[in-house]
Design a protein around this motif. Structure first.
Motif, PDB file in Angstrom:
ATOM      1  N   LYS A 195      19.202 -41.939  31.569  1.00  0.00           N
ATOM      2  CA  LYS A 195      20.111 -40.829  31.293  1.00  0.00           C
ATOM      3  C   LYS A 195      19.763 -39.623  32.153  1.00  0.00           C
ATOM      4  O   LYS A 195      20.644 -38.950  32.706  1.00  0.00           O
ATOM      5  CB  LYS A 195      20.037 -40.472  29.808  1.00  0.00           C
ATOM      6  N   PHE A 196      18.469 -39.353  32.307  1.00  0.00           N
ATOM      7  CA  PHE A 196      18.011 -38.223  33.114  1.00  0.00           C
ATOM      8  C   PHE A 196      18.415 -38.402  34.572  1.00  0.00           C
ATOM      9  O   PHE A 196      18.865 -37.457  35.227  1.00  0.00           O
ATOM     10  CB  PHE A 196      16.495 -38.112  32.993  1.00  0.00           C
ATOM     11  N   ILE A 197      18.305 -39.610  35.097  1.00  0.00           N
ATOM     12  CA  ILE A 197      18.652 -39.873  36.496  1.00  0.00           C
ATOM     13  C   ILE A 197      20.146 -39.676  36.726  1.00  0.00           C
ATOM     14  O   ILE A 197      20.568 -39.107  37.743  1.00  0.00           O
ATOM     15  CB  ILE A 197      18.219 -41.301  36.894  1.00  0.00           C
ATOM     16  N   ARG A 198      20.956 -40.139  35.779  1.00  0.00           N
ATOM     17  CA  ARG A 198      22.412 -40.005  35.926  1.00  0.00           C
ATOM     18  C   ARG A 198      22.847 -38.544  35.932  1.00  0.00           C
ATOM     19  O   ARG A 198      23.904 -38.200  36.469  1.00  0.00           O
ATOM     20  CB  ARG A 198      23.120 -40.763  34.803  1.00  0.00           C
ATOM     21  N   GLN A 199      22.042 -37.681  35.354  1.00  0.00           N
ATOM     22  CA  GLN A 199      22.391 -36.264  35.282  1.00  0.00           C
ATOM     23  C   GLN A 199      21.994 -35.498  36.546  1.00  0.00           C
ATOM     24  O   GLN A 199      22.218 -34.302  36.638  1.00  0.00           O
ATOM     25  CB  GLN A 199      21.705 -35.616  34.068  1.00  0.00           C
ATOM     26  N   GLY A 200      21.383 -36.173  37.511  1.00  0.00           N
ATOM     27  CA  GLY A 200      20.905 -35.518  38.723  1.00  0.00           C
ATOM     28  C   GLY A 200      22.056 -34.920  39.531  1.00  0.00           C
ATOM     29  O   GLY A 200      23.157 -35.457  39.592  1.00  0.00           O
ATOM     30  N   GLY A 201      21.766 -33.786  40.152  1.00  0.00           N
ATOM     31  CA  GLY A 201      22.752 -33.127  40.997  1.00  0.00           C
ATOM     32  C   GLY A 201      22.071 -32.539  42.209  1.00  0.00           C
ATOM     33  O   GLY A 201      20.920 -32.827  42.488  1.00  0.00           O
ATOM     34  N   PRO A 202      22.766 -31.713  42.986  1.00  0.00           N
ATOM     35  CA  PRO A 202      22.166 -31.095  44.170  1.00  0.00           C
ATOM     36  C   PRO A 202      20.889 -30.354  43.809  1.00  0.00           C
ATOM     37  O   PRO A 202      20.787 -29.724  42.753  1.00  0.00           O
ATOM     38  CB  PRO A 202      23.255 -30.144  44.663  1.00  0.00           C
ATOM     39  N   ALA A 203      19.903 -30.434  44.696  1.00  0.00           N
ATOM     40  CA  ALA A 203      18.615 -29.800  44.417  1.00  0.00           C
ATOM     41  C   ALA A 203      17.877 -29.545  45.709  1.00  0.00           C
ATOM     42  O   ALA A 203      18.095 -30.220  46.719  1.00  0.00           O
ATOM     43  CB  ALA A 203      17.770 -30.696  43.500  1.00  0.00           C
ATOM     44  N   THR A 204      17.003 -28.552  45.685  1.00  0.00           N
ATOM     45  CA  THR A 204      16.130 -28.284  46.825  1.00  0.00           C
ATOM     46  C   THR A 204      14.990 -29.291  46.810  1.00  0.00           C
ATOM     47  O   THR A 204      14.790 -30.033  45.841  1.00  0.00           O
ATOM     48  CB  THR A 204      15.557 -26.870  46.738  1.00  0.00           C
ATOM     49  N   ALA A 205      14.197 -29.293  47.901  1.00  0.00           N
ATOM     50  CA  ALA A 205      13.058 -30.207  47.977  1.00  0.00           C
ATOM     51  C   ALA A 205      12.086 -29.963  46.829  1.00  0.00           C
ATOM     52  O   ALA A 205      11.569 -30.904  46.211  1.00  0.00           O
ATOM     53  CB  ALA A 205      12.354 -30.047  49.325  1.00  0.00           C
ATOM     54  N   ASP A 206      11.811 -28.681  46.523  1.00  0.00           N
ATOM     55  CA  ASP A 206      10.883 -28.363  45.441  1.00  0.00           C
ATOM     56  C   ASP A 206      11.436 -28.841  44.097  1.00  0.00           C
ATOM     57  O   ASP A 206      10.686 -29.316  43.229  1.00  0.00           O
ATOM     58  CB  ASP A 206      10.616 -26.860  45.391  1.00  0.00           C
ATOM     59  N   GLU A 207      12.743 -28.710  43.929  1.00  0.00           N
ATOM     60  CA  GLU A 207      13.349 -29.143  42.674  1.00  0.00           C
ATOM     61  C   GLU A 207      13.289 -30.657  42.521  1.00  0.00           C
ATOM     62  O   GLU A 207      13.126 -31.184  41.412  1.00  0.00           O
ATOM     63  CB  GLU A 207      14.804 -28.656  42.602  1.00  0.00           C
ATOM     64  N   VAL A 208      13.402 -31.376  43.635  1.00  0.00           N
ATOM     65  CA  VAL A 208      13.298 -32.833  43.581  1.00  0.00           C
ATOM     66  C   VAL A 208      11.895 -33.246  43.137  1.00  0.00           C
ATOM     67  O   VAL A 208      11.723 -34.133  42.297  1.00  0.00           O
ATOM     68  CB  VAL A 208      13.641 -33.450  44.949  1.00  0.00           C
ATOM     69  N   VAL A 209      10.864 -32.605  43.698  1.00  0.00           N
ATOM     70  CA  VAL A 209       9.492 -32.901  43.294  1.00  0.00           C
ATOM     71  C   VAL A 209       9.304 -32.614  41.813  1.00  0.00           C
ATOM     72  O   VAL A 209       8.656 -33.388  41.078  1.00  0.00           O
ATOM     73  CB  VAL A 209       8.496 -32.083  44.143  1.00  0.00           C
ATOM     74  N   ALA A 210       9.873 -31.517  41.343  1.00  0.00           N
ATOM     75  CA  ALA A 210       9.778 -31.179  39.922  1.00  0.00           C
ATOM     76  C   ALA A 210      10.446 -32.245  39.060  1.00  0.00           C
ATOM     77  O   ALA A 210       9.969 -32.566  37.962  1.00  0.00           O
ATOM     78  CB  ALA A 210      10.416 -29.807  39.669  1.00  0.00           C
ATOM     79  N   ARG A 211      11.549 -32.814  39.555  1.00  0.00           N
ATOM     80  CA  ARG A 211      12.231 -33.878  38.811  1.00  0.00           C
ATOM     81  C   ARG A 211      11.335 -35.113  38.703  1.00  0.00           C
ATOM     82  O   ARG A 211      11.332 -35.806  37.686  1.00  0.00           O
ATOM     83  CB  ARG A 211      13.556 -34.236  39.481  1.00  0.00           C
ATOM     84  N   PHE A 212      10.580 -35.410  39.772  1.00  0.00           N
ATOM     85  CA  PHE A 212       9.644 -36.528  39.705  1.00  0.00           C
ATOM     86  C   PHE A 212       8.629 -36.311  38.580  1.00  0.00           C
ATOM     87  O   PHE A 212       8.316 -37.226  37.818  1.00  0.00           O
ATOM     88  CB  PHE A 212       8.903 -36.692  41.033  1.00  0.00           C
ATOM     89  N   GLU A 213       8.117 -35.094  38.481  1.00  0.00           N
ATOM     90  CA  GLU A 213       7.141 -34.794  37.445  1.00  0.00           C
ATOM     91  C   GLU A 213       7.760 -34.918  36.057  1.00  0.00           C
ATOM     92  O   GLU A 213       7.112 -35.358  35.111  1.00  0.00           O
ATOM     93  CB  GLU A 213       6.574 -33.401  37.666  1.00  0.00           C
ATOM     94  N   GLN A 214       9.030 -34.538  35.953  1.00  0.00           N
ATOM     95  CA  GLN A 214       9.727 -34.701  34.676  1.00  0.00           C
ATOM     96  C   GLN A 214       9.866 -36.183  34.319  1.00  0.00           C
ATOM     97  O   GLN A 214       9.750 -36.559  33.146  1.00  0.00           O
ATOM     98  CB  GLN A 214      11.109 -34.045  34.740  1.00  0.00           C
TER      99      GLN A 214
END
Length: 462
Positions: A195-214
């Motif tokens: 569910k979390f992956i399907r909610q993904g949208g545009p993001a900066t590089a730092d935000e992508v890394v933060a998503r990995f940690e989430q």
């Protein structure tokens, strides 16, 4: 930048440490002598809740340990136990008798008995009905503890065979159809991750890394299941450690520096979300048997890696997929091809080889009725009230960890799987009724060698 412009591989990892040492009988605790029976199980730690963590041993420590073992080998004390041997024989019947006598005198089990005189592999098994004896044979070496407490050969660095693993193997093959372990994510957490992956949208590089940690936090702890063997035994902890280290290598979190072995992370392409399952199974080039069934030869890598792709539904329930993941198959093949060299470099995989050898030997004793043929009732080894085994904290869960690399799309790869041994079938698929003369000659070598009076339960071919 789109959140799908990276991909990650989510993996589990683990290692283990013992709770207390060898219990000599039902009324006696594990207090060992100042030998090494109570050394650590390996490179993992388990907290009071059963959660695993990694005991880090970097390359510098490994190099220093190799130098330390080299120094010990050059200055080892005189004595036949410390001498490296291409072929050392151990009588299982005499070993049990020696331990029985020591327990009757309320003595501790010394290291030479617990570590089977430094035996490092089982290449041969011989039955001697007239002498009422069963003998195993293989290479041996003097031994000492490595940086994480694992007992290894002074020159080879390969783990020694252990008495407690023998006892567990003899007991479990009689009652268990399958031995092994599995490390798997919790279904509800997989569903939440999807569910979390399907909610993904545009993001900066730092935000992508933060998503990995989430994602790490969403997956949380993964569950460990142990099959067929006591979960508090060294047998179980070594299974789990080998499985965990394999997953670390697959994910690129650990590089064993073995030529030709790459991580699955480096091989996988942008494919979308996947769940991959890898598991170890026994693998021998052959298990040769003499025509009279009194001599056996084991040869081959002992283990190989299998794989299959899985799919998950909305609730996180997993099932086998009809699709083929070619990169996963390629990783499994190269891991299997490199396994003998990997076992030389990473002792945990050498321990897995030892466990598989014990499983096959125990299966041979049972299926071929070898114990009955030599009239050995295994009365001590099969009696848990008289002879227990060192107890370890039970591994129950391990944290998820994220590894990722740049790619054209994000691929979430959940790695599950473990170790699967069927003790009664472990040798059947590879067995051949061949080389009778060669095996009989090897069996004769076992009888021609002199058994030293100081230790009649083991002797060298030379």
């Amino acid at each position: 930048m789109n959140a799908m412009s990276r991909w990650c591989l989510l993996v589990v990892m683990l290692f283990l440490v013992p709770r207390h040492c060898w219990a000599q009988n039902a009324n006696q605790g594990g207090g060992q002598n100042n030998g090494g029976n109570n050394q650590n199980a390996g490179g993992i730690a388990i907290d009071t809740q059963g959660v695993l963590s990694l005991v880090e041993v970097d390359g510098t420590n490994q190099t220093l340990d190799a130098k330390r073992r080299l120094a010990v080998s050059r200055n080892r004390p005189a004595g036949d136990l410390n001498r490296r041997s291409k072929l050392r024989f151990v009588s299982l019947v005499a070993l049990e008798r020696e331990i029985d006598q020591r327990l009757a005198r309320k003595e501790a089990i010394p290291d030479d008995l617990f570590y089977l005189a430094g035996l490092q592999r089982i290449d041969q098994l011989f039955a001697f009905p007239a002498e009422h004896d069963l003998v195993i044979a293989g290479p041996a070496d003097g031994f000492l503890a490595d940086p994480v407490g694992r007992m290894v050969g002074i020159e080879s660095g390969h783990p020694t065979l252990r008495l407690d693993d023998l006892v567990v193997a003899l007991r479990t093959v009689r009652t268990s159809r399958q031995l092994g372990c599995s490390i798997d994510p919790v279904p509800e957490r997989i569903a939440e991750l999807q569910k979390f992956i399907r909610q993904g949208g545009p993001a900066t590089a730092d935000e992508v890394v933060a998503r990995f940690e989430q994602m790490d936090d969403i997956l949380g702890l993964q569950n460990i299941r142990i099959d067929g063997v006591p979960p508090d035994s060294h047998f179980a902890t070594a299974f789990v450690e080998a499985d965990y280290r394999m997953k670390r290598i697959a994910s690129g979190l650990e590089n064993p520096q073995v030529k030709g072995l790459k991580s699955h992370l480096s091989m996988i392409g942008a494919k979308g979300n996947t769940m991959q399952r890898w598991w170890f199974v026994p693998a021998y080039d052959r298990v040769a048997r003499s025509e009279d069934g009194l001599a056996y030869q084991l040869s081959g890598p002992r283990a190989r890696l299998l794989t299959e792709e899985e799919v998950t539904d909305a609730s996180g329930k997993r099932s086998s997929s009809s699709t083929i993941n070619r990169s996963a198959q390629a990783f499994a093949k190269q891991f299997s091809d490199a396994f003998p060299r990997l076992a030389e470099r990473a002792p945990v995989f050498g321990e897995l080889q030892n466990l598989i050898d014990w499983t096959v030997v125990a299966a041979l004793l049972l299926n071929e009725k070898l114990a009955e043929r030599v009239e050995w009732d295994q009365s001590l080894f099969l009696d848990d009230t008289r002879m227990s085994y060192p107890k370890f904290d039970v591994p129950k869960q391990v944290p998820s960890h994220v590894s990722y690399k740049r790619s054209g799309a994000m691929v979430v790869g959940l790695v599950s799987g473990g170790v699967v041994l069927n003790p009664r079938d472990a040798y059947e698929h590879a067995r051949t009724l061949a080389q009778g003369e060669e095996l009989q000659a090897a069996r004769k070598k076992a009888t021609d060698a002199n058994r030293p009076a100081a230790h009649p339960w083991w002797w060298d071919a030379e």
